[in-house]
Scaffold this motif. Structure first.
Motif, PDB file in Angstrom:
ATOM      1  N   GLN A  22       0.678  -1.311  -0.386  1.00 52.36           N
ATOM      2  CA  GLN A  22      -0.320  -0.331   0.212  1.00 52.36           C
ATOM      3  C   GLN A  22       0.706   1.292  -0.096  1.00 52.36           C
ATOM      4  OE1 GLN A  22      -2.754  -0.231   3.274  1.00 52.36           O
ATOM      5  NE2 GLN A  22      -3.711   2.213   2.245  1.00 52.36           N
ATOM      6  N   VAL A  23       0.498   2.154  -0.785  1.00 51.32           N
ATOM      7  CA  VAL A  23       1.193   3.412  -0.878  1.00 51.32           C
ATOM      8  C   VAL A  23       1.013   4.246   0.161  1.00 51.32           C
ATOM      9  CG1 VAL A  23       1.717   5.180  -2.507  1.00 51.32           C
ATOM     10  CG2 VAL A  23       1.201   3.403  -3.634  1.00 51.32           C
ATOM     11  N   GLN A  24       2.357   5.081   0.702  1.00 53.31           N
ATOM     12  CA  GLN A  24       1.583   6.335   1.575  1.00 53.31           C
ATOM     13  C   GLN A  24       3.031   6.912   1.728  1.00 53.31           C
ATOM     14  OE1 GLN A  24       1.891   3.868   5.710  1.00 53.31           O
ATOM     15  NE2 GLN A  24       1.591   5.641   6.409  1.00 53.31           N
ATOM     16  N   LEU A  25       2.244   7.872   1.200  1.00 50.69           N
ATOM     17  CA  LEU A  25       3.247   8.908   0.969  1.00 50.69           C
ATOM     18  C   LEU A  25       3.666   9.371   2.581  1.00 50.69           C
ATOM     19  CD1 LEU A  25       1.558  11.111  -2.044  1.00 50.69           C
ATOM     20  CD2 LEU A  25       3.798   9.130  -1.350  1.00 50.69           C
ATOM     21  N   VAL A  26       4.409   9.989   3.115  1.00 52.87           N
ATOM     22  CA  VAL A  26       4.686  10.212   4.553  1.00 52.87           C
ATOM     23  C   VAL A  26       6.075  12.348   4.137  1.00 52.87           C
ATOM     24  CG1 VAL A  26       6.092  11.070   6.985  1.00 52.87           C
ATOM     25  CG2 VAL A  26       4.951   8.776   4.741  1.00 52.87           C
ATOM     26  N   GLU A  27       5.529  12.945   4.474  1.00 56.65           N
ATOM     27  CA  GLU A  27       5.803  14.805   4.919  1.00 56.65           C
ATOM     28  C   GLU A  27       6.377  14.726   5.576  1.00 56.65           C
ATOM     29  OE1 GLU A  27       1.912  15.481   2.335  1.00 56.65           O
ATOM     30  OE2 GLU A  27       2.550  14.006   4.565  1.00 56.65           O
ATOM     31  N   SER A  28       7.930  15.890   5.584  1.00 57.77           N
ATOM     32  CA  SER A  28       8.817  15.655   7.147  1.00 57.77           C
ATOM     33  C   SER A  28       9.408  17.338   6.350  1.00 57.77           C
ATOM     34  CB  SER A  28       9.661  14.597   7.331  1.00 57.77           C
ATOM     35  OG  SER A  28      10.517  15.382   6.863  1.00 57.77           O
ATOM     36  N   GLY A  29      10.337  18.288   7.396  1.00 61.52           N
ATOM     37  CA  GLY A  29      10.631  19.126   6.774  1.00 61.52           C
ATOM     38  C   GLY A  29       9.919  20.136   7.095  1.00 61.52           C
ATOM     39  N   GLY A  30       8.826  20.172   7.509  1.00 60.12           N
ATOM     40  CA  GLY A  30       8.153  21.328   7.769  1.00 60.12           C
ATOM     41  C   GLY A  30       8.473  22.571   9.084  1.00 60.12           C
ATOM     42  N   GLY A  31       7.741  23.309   8.989  1.00 55.42           N
ATOM     43  CA  GLY A  31       8.059  24.014  10.392  1.00 55.42           C
ATOM     44  C   GLY A  31       8.325  26.281  10.821  1.00 55.42           C
ATOM     45  N   ALA A  32       9.252  26.093  11.957  1.00 52.54           N
ATOM     46  CA  ALA A  32       8.873  27.483  11.675  1.00 52.54           C
ATOM     47  C   ALA A  32      10.467  28.439  11.306  1.00 52.54           C
ATOM     48  CB  ALA A  32       8.676  27.973  13.541  1.00 52.54           C
ATOM     49  N   ALA A  33       9.585  29.113  10.410  1.00 53.46           N
ATOM     50  CA  ALA A  33      11.071  29.820   9.838  1.00 53.46           C
ATOM     51  C   ALA A  33      10.491  32.077   9.769  1.00 53.46           C
ATOM     52  CB  ALA A  33      10.853  30.347   8.073  1.00 53.46           C
ATOM     53  N   GLN A  34      11.619  32.168   9.706  1.00 58.68           N
ATOM     54  CA  GLN A  34      10.711  33.984   9.362  1.00 58.68           C
ATOM     55  C   GLN A  34      10.581  34.212   7.730  1.00 58.68           C
ATOM     56  OE1 GLN A  34      11.660  36.073  11.958  1.00 58.68           O
ATOM     57  NE2 GLN A  34      11.275  34.605  13.098  1.00 58.68           N
ATOM     58  N   ALA A  35      10.154  34.975   7.758  1.00 64.20           N
ATOM     59  CA  ALA A  35      10.266  35.268   5.765  1.00 64.20           C
ATOM     60  C   ALA A  35      11.900  36.309   5.871  1.00 64.20           C
ATOM     61  CB  ALA A  35       9.588  37.354   6.122  1.00 64.20           C
ATOM     62  N   GLY A  36      11.697  35.433   4.993  1.00 65.41           N
ATOM     63  CA  GLY A  36      13.473  35.704   3.666  1.00 65.41           C
ATOM     64  C   GLY A  36      13.949  34.588   3.882  1.00 65.41           C
ATOM     65  N   GLY A  37      13.783  34.191   4.940  1.00 64.52           N
ATOM     66  CA  GLY A  37      14.723  32.503   4.981  1.00 64.52           C
ATOM     67  C   GLY A  37      14.286  31.278   4.335  1.00 64.52           C
ATOM     68  N   SER A  38      14.588  29.902   4.724  1.00 65.22           N
ATOM     69  CA  SER A  38      14.147  28.794   3.707  1.00 65.22           C
ATOM     70  C   SER A  38      13.853  27.357   4.465  1.00 65.22           C
ATOM     71  CB  SER A  38      15.868  28.714   2.936  1.00 65.22           C
ATOM     72  OG  SER A  38      16.121  30.134   1.935  1.00 65.22           O
ATOM     73  N   LEU A  39      13.145  26.629   3.606  1.00 64.81           N
ATOM     74  CA  LEU A  39      12.573  25.533   4.216  1.00 64.81           C
ATOM     75  C   LEU A  39      12.853  24.752   2.874  1.00 64.81           C
ATOM     76  CD1 LEU A  39      10.047  25.860   6.803  1.00 64.81           C
ATOM     77  CD2 LEU A  39      12.425  25.262   7.156  1.00 64.81           C
ATOM     78  N   THR A  40      13.304  23.109   3.441  1.00 70.31           N
ATOM     79  CA  THR A  40      12.835  22.408   2.295  1.00 70.31           C
ATOM     80  C   THR A  40      11.936  21.438   3.066  1.00 70.31           C
ATOM     81  OG1 THR A  40      15.544  22.409   1.511  1.00 70.31           O
ATOM     82  CG2 THR A  40      14.338  20.280   1.047  1.00 70.31           C
ATOM     83  N   LEU A  41      10.708  20.910   2.134  1.00 67.77           N
ATOM     84  CA  LEU A  41      10.584  19.785   2.337  1.00 67.77           C
ATOM     85  C   LEU A  41      10.576  18.377   1.947  1.00 67.77           C
ATOM     86  CD1 LEU A  41       6.901  21.658   2.165  1.00 67.77           C
ATOM     87  CD2 LEU A  41       7.931  21.407   4.317  1.00 67.77           C
ATOM     88  N   SER A  42      10.697  17.785   2.198  1.00 68.46           N
ATOM     89  CA  SER A  42      10.910  15.848   1.574  1.00 68.46           C
ATOM     90  C   SER A  42       9.502  15.595   1.589  1.00 68.46           C
ATOM     91  CB  SER A  42      11.580  15.382   2.657  1.00 68.46           C
ATOM     92  OG  SER A  42      13.057  15.977   1.852  1.00 68.46           O
ATOM     93  N   CYS A  43       9.740  14.109   0.869  1.00 69.05           N
ATOM     94  CA  CYS A  43       8.225  13.376   1.245  1.00 69.05           C
ATOM     95  C   CYS A  43       8.935  12.083   0.438  1.00 69.05           C
ATOM     96  CB  CYS A  43       7.528  14.177  -0.349  1.00 69.05           C
ATOM     97  SG  CYS A  43       5.444  13.066  -0.115  1.00 69.05           S
ATOM     98  N   ASP A  44       8.419  10.911   1.409  1.00 66.02           N
ATOM     99  CA  ASP A  44       9.245   9.690   0.942  1.00 66.02           C
ATOM    100  C   ASP A  44       7.677   8.692   0.282  1.00 66.02           C
ATOM    101  OD1 ASP A  44       9.837   7.353   3.526  1.00 66.02           O
ATOM    102  OD2 ASP A  44      10.002   6.494   1.170  1.00 66.02           O
TER     103      ASP A  44
END
Length: 125
Positions: free
Chosen positions: A1-23
């Motif tokens: 069974q397919v299960q997609l799992v996201e990670s990498g979210g959170g808090a950031a300041q304006a102008g900053g960066s984040l990287t999200l991942s999905c298994d």
């Protein structure tokens, strides 16, 4: 069974960066569409970016195309979304989506068969 799992979210300041991942382990379709959507309370899911690996093409929503980058690492079964120059308007729950086929309109959530549970991104000014 397919299960997609996201990670990498959170808090950031304006102008900053984040990287999200999905298994995407178990998602072995050779012709498929992978995408990121986001949703804020009271609104529908908005397409952010999509990739068609079989065609080596990517698409972005107009308001993110110069700031976000979608990519797929097949060896690691991972879909990523690099988000730069974040603004408070990017605050949302972000979802990974996948369909075994080539979707006609990548921004339409209804076209995707599989979804992750989401990861929250909160950007403060």
């Amino acid at each position: 069974q397919v299960q997609l799992v996201e990670s990498g979210g959170g808090a950031a300041q304006a102008g900053g960066s984040l990287t999200l991942s999905c298994d995407t382990t178990g998602y072995t379709h050779t012709t498929n569409t992978l995408a990121w959507f986001r949703q804020v309370p009271g609104k529908g899911r908005e397409g952010v970016a999509a990739i068609y690996p079989g065609y080596r093409t990517v698409h972005y929503a107009d308001d993110v195309k110069d700031r976000f980058s979608i990519s797929q690492d097949k060896a690691k079964d991972t879909l990523s979304l690099r988000m730069n120059s974040l603004s408070p308007d990017d605050t949302a729950m972000y979802y990974c989506a996948a369909d075994p086929g080539v979707v006609t309109t990548w921004q339409r959530a209804e076209e995707y068969r599989h979804w992750g549970r989401g990861t929250q991104v909160t950007v403060s000014s």
